[in-house]
Scaffold this active site. Structure first.
Site, PDB file in Angstrom:
ATOM      1  N   GLU A 289       0.823  -1.223   0.000  1.00 22.20           N
ATOM      2  CA  GLU A 289       0.000   0.000   0.000  1.00 22.20           C
ATOM      3  C   GLU A 289       0.852   1.267   0.000  1.00 22.20           C
ATOM      4  OE1 GLU A 289      -3.251  -1.853   3.116  1.00 22.20           O
ATOM      5  OE2 GLU A 289      -1.597  -0.627   3.836  1.00 22.20           O
ATOM      6  N   PRO A 290       1.531   1.580  -1.094  1.00 18.15           N
ATOM      7  CA  PRO A 290       2.327   2.808  -1.108  1.00 18.15           C
ATOM      8  C   PRO A 290       1.447   4.047  -1.233  1.00 18.15           C
ATOM      9  CG  PRO A 290       2.446   1.724  -3.244  1.00 18.15           C
ATOM     10  CD  PRO A 290       1.597   0.843  -2.368  1.00 18.15           C
ATOM     11  N   ARG A 292       2.946   7.754  -0.057  1.00 15.56           N
ATOM     12  CA  ARG A 292       3.906   8.845  -0.247  1.00 15.56           C
ATOM     13  C   ARG A 292       4.686   8.717  -1.566  1.00 15.56           C
ATOM     14  NH1 ARG A 292       6.123  11.509   4.278  1.00 15.56           N
ATOM     15  NH2 ARG A 292       5.559   9.708   5.540  1.00 15.56           N
ATOM     16  N   ARG A 329       3.779  19.663   8.030  1.00 18.79           N
ATOM     17  CA  ARG A 329       4.789  18.628   8.269  1.00 18.79           C
ATOM     18  C   ARG A 329       6.079  19.153   8.922  1.00 18.79           C
ATOM     19  NH1 ARG A 329       6.972  15.695   5.165  1.00 18.79           N
ATOM     20  NH2 ARG A 329       6.792  13.757   6.328  1.00 18.79           N
ATOM     21  N   TYR A 333       6.713  16.964  12.136  1.00 15.76           N
ATOM     22  CA  TYR A 333       7.721  15.893  12.019  1.00 15.76           C
ATOM     23  C   TYR A 333       9.136  16.434  11.806  1.00 15.76           C
ATOM     24  CZ  TYR A 333       3.324  13.660  10.565  1.00 15.76           C
ATOM     25  OH  TYR A 333       2.016  13.240  10.471  1.00 15.76           O
ATOM     26  N   CYS A 360      -0.131  33.115  12.529  1.00 17.93           N
ATOM     27  CA  CYS A 360       0.221  33.752  13.806  1.00 17.93           C
ATOM     28  C   CYS A 360       0.939  32.727  14.674  1.00 17.93           C
ATOM     29  CB  CYS A 360      -1.026  34.265  14.493  1.00 17.93           C
ATOM     30  SG  CYS A 360      -1.892  35.429  13.468  1.00 17.93           S
ATOM     31  N   GLU A 361       2.066  32.290  14.208  1.00 17.95           N
ATOM     32  CA  GLU A 361       2.863  31.211  14.817  1.00 17.95           C
ATOM     33  C   GLU A 361       4.273  31.404  14.293  1.00 17.95           C
ATOM     34  OE1 GLU A 361       2.105  27.901  16.079  1.00 17.95           O
ATOM     35  OE2 GLU A 361      -0.061  28.190  16.222  1.00 17.95           O
ATOM     36  N   TYR A 388       0.657  13.989   2.021  1.00 20.45           N
ATOM     37  CA  TYR A 388       0.439  14.458   3.387  1.00 20.45           C
ATOM     38  C   TYR A 388       0.577  15.981   3.523  1.00 20.45           C
ATOM     39  CZ  TYR A 388       1.075   9.442   4.090  1.00 20.45           C
ATOM     40  OH  TYR A 388       0.967   8.092   3.996  1.00 20.45           O
TER      41      TYR A 388
HETATM   42  N1  LLP Z   1      -0.655   1.465   4.988  1.00 15.69           N
HETATM   43  C1  LLP Z   1      -0.844   1.770   6.272  1.00 15.69           C
HETATM   44  C2  LLP Z   1      -1.553   0.846   7.140  1.00 15.69           C
HETATM   45  C3  LLP Z   1      -0.365   2.974   6.783  1.00 15.69           C
HETATM   46  O1  LLP Z   1      -0.536   3.258   8.064  1.00 15.69           O
HETATM   47  C4  LLP Z   1       0.312   3.886   5.933  1.00 15.69           C
HETATM   48  C5  LLP Z   1       0.797   5.168   6.442  1.00 15.69           C
HETATM   49  C6  LLP Z   1       0.461   3.526   4.572  1.00 15.69           C
HETATM   50  C7  LLP Z   1      -0.026   2.305   4.141  1.00 15.69           C
HETATM   51  C8  LLP Z   1       1.132   4.435   3.575  1.00 15.69           C
HETATM   52  O2  LLP Z   1       2.476   4.610   3.892  1.00 15.69           O
HETATM   53  P1  LLP Z   1       3.435   5.399   2.856  1.00 15.69           P
HETATM   54  O3  LLP Z   1       3.603   4.576   1.608  1.00 15.69           O
HETATM   55  O4  LLP Z   1       2.778   6.695   2.546  1.00 15.69           O
HETATM   56  O5  LLP Z   1       4.698   5.546   3.593  1.00 15.69           O
HETATM   57  N2  LLP Z   1       1.369  12.003   8.066  1.00 15.69           N
HETATM   58  C9  LLP Z   1       2.650  11.355   8.068  1.00 15.69           C
HETATM   59  C10 LLP Z   1       2.602   9.972   7.471  1.00 15.69           C
HETATM   60  C11 LLP Z   1       1.705   9.025   8.214  1.00 15.69           C
HETATM   61  C12 LLP Z   1       1.730   7.669   7.587  1.00 15.69           C
HETATM   62  C13 LLP Z   1       0.806   6.773   8.278  1.00 15.69           C
HETATM   63  N3  LLP Z   1       0.607   5.528   7.635  1.00 15.69           N
HETATM   64  C14 LLP Z   1       3.644  12.236   7.315  1.00 15.69           C
HETATM   65  O6  LLP Z   1       3.273  13.317   6.875  1.00 15.69           O
HETATM   66  O7  LLP Z   1       4.805  11.883   7.190  1.00 15.69           O
END
Ligand code: LLP
Length: 436
Positions: A289-290, A292, A329, A333, A360-361, A388
């Site tokens: 499940e990509p 990002r 972000r 993070y 205002c931050e 994100y």
């Molecule tokens: N599958 C599950 C169960 C997940 O929890 C996530 C991300 C993904 C797939 C997708 O992961 P990716 O391929 O995008 O790495 N808001 C945070 C990222 C939170 C990710 C949470 N889960 C940020 O801005 O870095």
């Protein structure tokens, strides 16, 4: 660093998807999210190629949490990917876009009865179950509806990835999934097998996000066959589907060098095959499940530069007309970004400045970045904002959310319109007694 279809024109302007970003900023206003369609499609194809060529029984699902709009659902559907949704809102977006519900995976550690009911009523592909309480709820809901819920059980392989602590999700100390080490995962499997209206189709694990090496994937691919073997020995059930969670990290900075998708597929599939065949078990259907890495590098945010404040011997603040509300972000993070002056993209970055938002931050978007003599009125292009960013945007300080424009082969189309001031008060209710 130029990403996706990014180029620099003869006039020295940054061009994305064949569109001049300076013209995009003029036409649509700023801040503006620009999404590069060809880059998104190529990323979808790269994942499918890498996995399907090695293991035809693979399904790549796009993780909608990274960026989900109706247009994106259509692109992902056309590219033949499944879709991971984490809420009724994401699922509704997919349904409205005509995404086939049978290829949707519903996630979440606390799905509401409404969300579970919606999933069952629309025949969602799989519900990824996160707890025993949820198993019981889904079982009784499915029973009441006279249907069977197809589920994956989310387990925690106790892997500790090198990434920000808020996005490490496969550790034993995590709100997600059932721990393998603690025995809760096996108990969950037994529980699922005893539910009348639940079909346990397989397992799900996810180790973390923005991973720039394969170590955590490699470890998970080592742990999961051992657990699949335990399930087989203890219950006699052979796991037929294994979802290995999110995809690779991306390049926010030049020094970020994520492994290739080919490397990821080779590592994960080889490890899984080896581990399973050692126990005489078949390779299940594999899902990934990509999020990002499908949309992140395809997104660029355009801002207009405003006041510049030079504090002698301290810092030069370059303000832009967005900030925390369109990109939380950096604040959440400590995320770092690359950027360039879009209207003078060939000029060498000769001045170290801090890009500040207009909230205002102290909403610094980028600390200490070298830019080419930024001046008020310039267009600043912040790269790798496709994942994100819009998805996590807010109306803080009652800012209107920016528009999102999809660019491809010289054409640009609005896929999310800019919010208006009217939109901001649209949900406000003014009680009669307070009216003037
Ligand atoms: N599958 C599950 C169960 C997940 O929890 C996530 C991300 C993904 C797939 C997708 O992961 P990716 O391929 O995008 O790495 N808001 C945070 C990222 C939170 C990710 C949470 N889960 C940020 O801005 O870095």
């Amino acid at each position: 660093m130029l990403l996706g279809t990014q180029q620099v024109s003869a006039a020295g302007h940054l061009v994305i998807g064949g569109c001049d970003t300076v013209e995009l900023a003029q036409q649509y206003g700023t801040p503006l999210y620009v999404m590069d369609e060809a880059c998104i499609r190529e990323n979808c194809r790269a994942y499918r190629r890498a996995f399907e060529s090695r293991h035809p029984q693979t399904e790549i699902c796009y993780a909608g949490k990274a960026f989900l709009t109706m247009a994106l659902c259509r692109i992902v559907d056309q590219e033949g990917l499944g879709l991971d949704v984490a809420s009724a809102g994401e699922f509704y977006t997919a349904l409205q876009a005509g995404f086939p519900p049978g290829r949707v995976y519903l996630h979440g550690n606390f799905k509401s009865p409404m969300e579970m009911g919606m999933a069952l009523d629309h025949g969602v592909g799989r519900i990824v179950v996160d707890s025993v309480e949820e198993l019981e709820l889904i079982d009784s809901l499915a029973q009441a509806k006279g249907t069977t819920a197809n589920i994956l059980l989310r387990v925690t392989p106790a892997v500790d990835p090198h990434t920000h602590k808020f996005i490490q999700t496969g550790k034993i100390d995590s709100k997600f999934g059932l721990g393998i080490d603690t025995g809760q995962a096996l108990a969950g499997v037994r529980h699922a097998l005893n539910c009348q209206s639940i079909k346990l189709c397989g397992l799900h694990c996810h180790v973390g996000s923005q991973l720039l090496d394969l170590e955590a994937f490699d470890l998970a691919a080592e742990m999961m066959p051992q657990f699949i073997k335990t399930v087989d020995q203890e219950t006699g059930v052979t796991i037929e589907e294994l979802n290995v969670g999110g995809g690779l990290g991306i390049r926010y900075l030049e020094e970020h060098q994520p492994p290739s998708v080919e490397n990821l597929a080779e590592t994960v599939l080889t490890k899984l095959k080896r581990g399973l065949s050692a126990s005489g078990l078949p390779m299940p259907k594999i899902m990934l499940e990509p999020g990002r890495s499908i949309v992140g590098e395809a997104g660029t945010t355009l801002y207009t530069i405003g006041p510049i404040k030079d504090i002698p011997h301290v810092r030069k603040y370059v303000s832009v007309d967005g900030g925390l509300s369109d990109n939380p972000r950096p604040a959440l993070y400590d995320a770092r970004y690359s950027a360039l002056i879009a209207n003078r993209a060939t000029e060498p970055p000769n001045e170290v400045v801090t890009v500040a938002g207009k909230h205002c931050e102290t909403d610094n978007l980028i600390m200490d970045i070298a830019l080419a003599s930024p001046r008020p009125g310039d267009t600043l292009a912040v790269q790798s904002t496709g994942a994100y960013n819009y998805a996590m945007s807010s109306n803080y300080n009652r800012f209107t959310r920016p528009a999102v424009v999809l660019v491809n082969e010289g054409e640009s189309e609005v896929i999310v319109r800019r919010e208006t001031l009217e939109d901001l008060v649209a949900h406000d209710v003014l009680p009669e007694r307070l009216r003037c």
